[in-house]
Design a protein around this motif. Structure first.
Motif, PDB file in Angstrom:
ATOM      1  N   CYS A   6       6.169  -4.003  -4.949  1.00 42.62           N
ATOM      2  CA  CYS A   6       6.013  -2.547  -5.019  1.00 42.62           C
ATOM      3  C   CYS A   6       6.937  -1.902  -3.987  1.00 42.62           C
ATOM      4  O   CYS A   6       6.922  -2.290  -2.823  1.00 42.62           O
ATOM      5  CB  CYS A   6       4.563  -2.150  -4.740  1.00 42.62           C
ATOM      6  N   PHE A   8       6.709   0.645  -2.435  1.00 40.58           N
ATOM      7  CA  PHE A   8       5.979   1.384  -1.399  1.00 40.58           C
ATOM      8  C   PHE A   8       5.092   0.474  -0.551  1.00 40.58           C
ATOM      9  O   PHE A   8       4.813   0.768   0.596  1.00 40.58           O
ATOM     10  CB  PHE A   8       5.136   2.487  -2.031  1.00 40.58           C
ATOM     11  N   CYS A   9       4.612  -0.644  -1.144  1.00 38.94           N
ATOM     12  CA  CYS A   9       3.630  -1.491  -0.455  1.00 38.94           C
ATOM     13  C   CYS A   9       4.141  -2.894  -0.170  1.00 38.94           C
ATOM     14  O   CYS A   9       3.588  -3.600   0.659  1.00 38.94           O
ATOM     15  CB  CYS A   9       2.359  -1.640  -1.279  1.00 38.94           C
ATOM     16  N   HIS A  59       1.349   0.829  -9.637  1.00 43.00           N
ATOM     17  CA  HIS A  59       0.525   0.076  -8.678  1.00 43.00           C
ATOM     18  C   HIS A  59      -0.870   0.684  -8.670  1.00 43.00           C
ATOM     19  O   HIS A  59      -1.286   1.332  -7.713  1.00 43.00           O
ATOM     20  CB  HIS A  59       1.157   0.116  -7.279  1.00 43.00           C
ATOM     21  N   CYS A  63      -1.184   1.781  -4.276  1.00 49.28           N
ATOM     22  CA  CYS A  63      -0.760   3.115  -3.877  1.00 49.28           C
ATOM     23  C   CYS A  63      -0.733   4.095  -5.055  1.00 49.28           C
ATOM     24  O   CYS A  63      -0.502   5.279  -4.872  1.00 49.28           O
ATOM     25  CB  CYS A  63       0.616   3.049  -3.237  1.00 49.28           C
TER      26      CYS A  63
HETATM   27 ZN   LIG Z   1       2.177   0.184  -3.995  1.00 46.95          ZN
END
Ligand SMILES: [Zn+2]
Lengths: 93, 1000
Positions: A6, A8-9, A59, A63
């Protein structure tokens, strides 16, 4: 079971994600101007490639962000991950 | 009782005698035995009847590949387990096992008659015979198949055992604890990589651990002794975890593997209690080393399935590991060197044996050793038949012709009480192929091998086609160094001596003077398919291995053809005259060995099966006798029976009370989404069909949400709380999906909009009070709130305090009555509810559930998305054109509303139905027709909602009917099983069309 990175994560198990089908299909800005066929093209027609495919993933148990994935469907290798709005990597066609 | 335990080994503890029952009779074995080794020690070979012909069958192997010795364990209704391989089941005190697939018993079996009518049961028998007549299926074939088929019996009561799941992450996973696996694990762990080594057996060491041949030595020690040292060493490595009794079930992509660990199956009953029985390991490994070894092949000749015929190497293991001999007069039939190891071992223990070898000659170290011991060897000979009903007692051999295609000379009859067969070795490539790897074919010894090793996984040892010890160790060390990018020198100076096999000869279907049609050359022992069946399938035109497999059922039993697939392929290749490698293989599917459902499910049983969501008022509902309905994960009160009322009576009472005085509903489960941002109004404009920009602050509006295809997706009331702040409600079941859909559009299509979405479903609890007296009840609860129609009209919103706690009150109605919804922070939900009930007492405020809610809204013709719609209904189909804005340029689904298909006049449309007999209640889902005589009957639609309305004193229904909009007043028919019900199409609104009650 994929491992998806991901944007972002970081790397997470596939079970945290949901797939959203083919990427880079833009919703027409002026749907009313379109013929039935043109609208159907947007609404229904999807590629189902054996090989390199551009996909949307969410996701959903993380998130909750949507992002794009380049995946080789012949061996499930994820070649690239990039955010919504970003251009697909040029080296994949 | 005979005793075939002829010597002591370190793996059998003869001080610990274990008693067990087999087919009702008591026997003894020792700690360390498997059920199979204990049976063999007692002289028992016969363990079952074959599936189709009910031929007597004996133990064939000593591992997971066993096709015959599958047992029913235990007799308790909740704990009995079928299809357990006796070769893998460790013996424990009190074990009860029985043979399967025989009736009345294993020695006299009625189905054995099939053996004599076997010419009538060829390949494809089931497909051919049971096709006709159709009426025979239910009465004759099915009961017959059910009686005679099926392997074992399922437990009939819930499994009381505990199962567990565990997630682990490792740098390196090594599958298989034989010599190559041990070396790989040691190299990885010593190099500081977090390593997991799994093996399905009780102890590590594979087949090398009981190896005792003087011609196979490592560093001048017996290879078994050397390996024991290695095992001692790896047990000290802090980076290495060793899991025995653990087998890999599946190898998925991205090095995600499932392993089953057996924790208590080897323990006596009383020690199993309250312990976890099996654990499913969910393993992510950066790198995987596959060291799963190989399985010995049987040979295919006439009557190769009698009890007493085993794999040669299994005879060796029973002898050297368990101390048990499989016979006293043994013949070994082979095409390779490994049977000679067995022969030498037997000879050492004083067991007479003879070798029949397909090869014209052979010259390795092992063969010289056997010859020097005086073992009689028949080179260039083939077994052509065996004799003995319940156990082999003799066999015939003949000389092979030069080309090996036929036999020559005279039959030689040899007596024996056991036959070992060795057709070479099949590398276990299951894990490699499950991981996505491809295979190569090696002609020399006709084996499939892993084609390429990736950077994530590698095969080493005999599963990679390396069979002699020197090859195994050298190659494993080199490959692991490369694979893990390390430079381990531990085995640099290891000195390995082993016998090298020089001669090979393989014949898949051995020649015989008897015509094939009159022979029984078994390929798949468990599914009883023969060489003849394969040839017949080819004759009938089947070509693909996948088709032949299904037609003959070869390889489709619980052992998944571990012993049979190669022979089937070989015979197909030979018959069709093609090279074997070109045929490909069938797919190796997980699990490698069967898994219990318990292991797969783990702890997610009973109350942990599914998440249960309860509202904050739940306790009150329970105390007040509510019956509950599952709506998604929510438990919602369905109805509240009073004085033993049935559902119908309770719903009639609740419905009447709500319209006559007042009713109260727990509406907390409705989805609630908090929407904020400067573009919130624009966002709502785009997601709902109607216009939102002009909605005043403090007002509520009903909205219909479509999919992009124009079909109704969800509905609900949204309230404008302030300039840039809305509270959206959704259906209970649709809440999560609606939020996801809105987020999708916001993130991907309209990222320019300034909108923030937050799910607040769980944060607020909602009590909905309706009925002509609801205003009076509200007045008691909120005495300072001006409830006049001028100040607080229908579809508006106020905030007020209830004992200092903020409440959001919406005057909205899903029943058609004057109605208020009070929202409060969830922790106060139960208090709010109780205060409402208290305040409503003097007005007979009646709690009602979802059933009454459905009835009340149906009287008013309000739809329920998901009940009256099914993803194929447009707003126009629902006669809700009024909610679709003509002015808005665009909203989700708008363009689809004038596609050629959505503008058709003859789509299914929502209508009301009234039964001619007002007492007759229609069945939801019932079909609607106009004419029952024409054939085929033209189906016009179906009933979506149906109730008896106590307020109208008649039956009412909603339905979707083709061209329904134009049919008002028309007569239609609902054909039911015993009668036809006459109905008339009506308006969808049955009660208070003028909406007078909203302002009552
Ligand atoms: Zn994420």
């Amino acid at each position: 079971m994929f491992l998806i990175n991901c944007p972002f994560c970081g790397e997470r198990d596939q079970s945290e994600f949901s797939s959203g089908g083919e990427a880079h299909i833009v919703r027409p800005k002026q749907p009313t101007e379109l013929s039935d066929d043109e609208w159907a093209e947007y609404l229904f027609m999807r590629k189902n490639i054996k090989g390199i495919q551009f996909e949307r993933w969410n996701h959903v148990h993380g998130c909750r962000k949507w992002f794009n994935v380049v995946r080789d469907t012949s061996n499930d290798k994820i070649l690239s991950v990039y955010k919504m709005g970003e251009k697909p990597p040029v080296n994949y066609k | 009782m005979p005793n075939y335990r002829i010597h002591k080994t370190e793996y059998i503890d003869e001080t610990k005698r274990v008693s067990f029952k087999y087919d009702g009779k008591t026997y003894f074995g020792y700690e360390g035995d498997t059920l199979a080794s204990a049976l063999l020690a007692n002289g028992i070979h016969l363990v079952g009847r074959s599936f189709k012909y009910h031929r007597p069958r004996g133990i064939v192997s000593c591992g997971a590949e066993e096709p015959n010795a599958i047992c029913q364990i235990g007799s308790k209704k909740d704990l009995t387990e079928p299809n357990v391989r006796a070769t893998e089941l460790e013996l424990y005190e009190g074990l009860e096992a029985s043979s399967q697939n025989c009736w009345p018993n294993v020695k006299f079996d009625i189905g054995g008659i099939n053996n004599f009518i076997s010419p009538l049961i060829p390949a494809g028998f089931y497909y051919k015979t049971f096709m006709w007549p159709k009426s025979f299926w239910k009465k004759v074939y099915e009961p017959l198949i059910r009686l005679s088929a099926g392997l074992g019996k399922s437990p009939t009561e819930p499994d009381p055992d505990i199962y567990d799941h565990k997630y682990v992450h490792y740098d390196v996973l090594v599958i298989g604890g034989g010599v190559s696996g041990i070396i790989a694990a040691k190299m990885a762990a010593k190099n500081n990589l977090k390593t997991l080594l799994v093996d399905d057996k009780k102890i590590l060491g594979g087949s090398t651990i009981y190896q005792n041949n003087e011609s196979i030595k490592i560093d001048d020690k017996l290879s078994s002794e050397w390996l024991k040292n290695e095992i001692q060493e790896i047990k000290k490595l802090s980076k290495l975890t060793i899991k025995t009794r653990t087998s890999i079930a599946a190898y998925h992509g991205y090095n995600f593997l499932l392993a089953k660990e057996n924790l208590t199956d080897h323990l006596p009953e009383e020690k199993k209690e309250n312990k976890i029985r099996q654990r499913l390991w969910k393993i992510r490994a950066k790198k995987v080393v596959i060291a799963t070894g190989s399985i010995e092949r049987p040979l295919v000749f006439n009557n190769n399935d009698r009890p007493g015929i085993l794999l040669s190497n299994s005879i060796n293991k029973y002898l050297d590991y368990y101390g048990v001999t499989c016979g006293e007069n043994i013949i070994l039939f082979t095409n390779n060197d490994s049977a000679y190891e067995t022969s030498i071992s037997l000879h050492k223990k004083g067991i007479k044996n003879i070798i029949v070898d397909l090869r014209k000659s052979a010259s390795s170290e092992l063969i010289k050793q056997a010859e020097s011991l005086g073992v009689k060897i028949y080179f260039n000979h083939v077994v052509t038949n065996t004799f003995g009903y319940r156990k082999i007692n003799s066999l015939e051999i003949m000389k092979l012709s030069e080309d090996g295609n036929t036999t020559v000379g005279n039959k030689i009859r040899l007596s024996c009480d056991c036959l070992g067969m060795s057709g070479g070795w099949t590398p276990m490539v299951h894990m490699h192929t499950q991981s996505g790897g491809k295979l190569d074919f090696r002609d020399e010894d006709q084996v499939f091998l892993p084609k390429e090793n990736s950077e994530d996984q590698i095969s080493v040892g005999s599963c990679n086609g390396d069979f002699d010890l020197e090859n195994i160790i050298d190659k494993t060390v080199n490959k692991i160094n490369k694979f893990l990018d390390i430079d381990n020198q531990d085995y640099q100076d290891t000195n390995i001596i082993c016998s090298k096999e020089n001669d090979k000869r393989n014949i898949w279907l051995l020649p015989n003077k008897i015509p094939l049609g009159k022979t029984k050359c078994f390929i798949d022992f468990q599914n009883d398919s023969t060489a003849k069946d394969i040839k017949l399938a080819l004759k009938e035109g089947f070509r693909s291995i996948e088709h032949v497999k299904r037609y003959t059922t070869t390889g489709m039993a619980t052992d998944q053809g571990k012993l049979s697939n190669m022979h089937a392929l070989g015979i197909i290749a030979d018959t069709a005259g093609v090279k074997m490698g070109t045929l490909g293989t069938t797919t190796f599917r997980p699990p490698f060995t069967p898994l219990t459902f318990g292991t797969l499910v783990g702890r997610n049983v009973g109350k942990f099966f599914e998440v249960v969501r309860k509202t904050s008022m739940h306790e009150w509902h329970v105390e007040n006798n509510a019956e509950f309905e599952n709506v998604g994960q929510w438990k919602r009160p369905w109805y509240y029976p009073k004085n033993h009322e049935n559902m119908h009576d309770a719903v009639q009472r609740e419905s009447k009370a709500a319209r006559d005085s007042a009713g109260i509903l727990d509406a907390s489960t409705l989805g609630k989404i908090d929407i904020q941002g400067t573009d919130a109004s624009e966002f709502l404009n785009r997601v709902y069909t109607n216009a939102w920009s002009k909605l005043a602050i403090g007002k509520c509006r009903y909205g219909l949400m479509l999919n992009e295809d124009g079909m109704v997706y969800d509905d609900g009331v949204t309230t404008r709380i302030s300039e840039n702040h809305y509270l959206m409600t959704t259906t209970t079941g649709g809440a999560a999906n609606v939020l996801s859909k809105l987020e999708d559009y916001l993130q991907t299509e309209w990222p320019e909009l300034d909108v923030y979405l937050t799910s607040v479903t769980d944060h607020y609890s909602t009590a909905s009070i309706c009925g002509p007296n609801s205003k009076k009840i509200l007045n008691k609860l909120f005495p300072n709130l001006d409830l006049s129609d001028e100040n607080f009209p229908h579809m508006s919103f106020k905030e007020d305090k209830l004992e200092n706690i903020n409440c959001r009150i919406m005057r909205i109605s899903f029943t058609g009555e004057l109605s208020y919804e009070i929202n409060i922070e969830s922790k106060y939900g139960n208090s709010l509810w109780k205060m409402c009930i208290e305040a409503g007492k003097e007005f007979n405020l009646t709690p009602y559930g979802t059933e009454t809610m459905h009835l009340l809204r149906a009287e008013k013709g309000f739809i329920i998305v998901g009940q009256d719609t099914d993803g194929t209904m447009t707003p126009s189909d629902l006669q809700m054109d009024w909610i679709v804005s003509k002015k808005k340029y665009d909203f989700i689904g708008k363009r689809s509303l004038y596609r050629s298909d959505t503008v058709r006049e003859d789509r299914k449309q929502l209508v009301g139905l009234l039964t001619d007999d007002p007492k007759e209640i229609l069945e939801e889902g019932a079909q609607i027709v106009s004419d029952v005589k024409s054939k085929p009957i033209d189906m016009l639609g179906h009933v979506t909602s149906s109730y008896f309305s106590p307020n109208l004193n008649k039956s009412i229904a909603l339905a979707v009917v083709r061209s329904g909009k134009t049919m008002k007043g028309q007569k239609l028919i609902i054909p039911m099983e015993n009668k036809n019900i006459n109905v008339t199409v009506s308006d969808t609104i049955f009660l208070d069309k003028e909406n007078k009650r909203l302002n009552a």
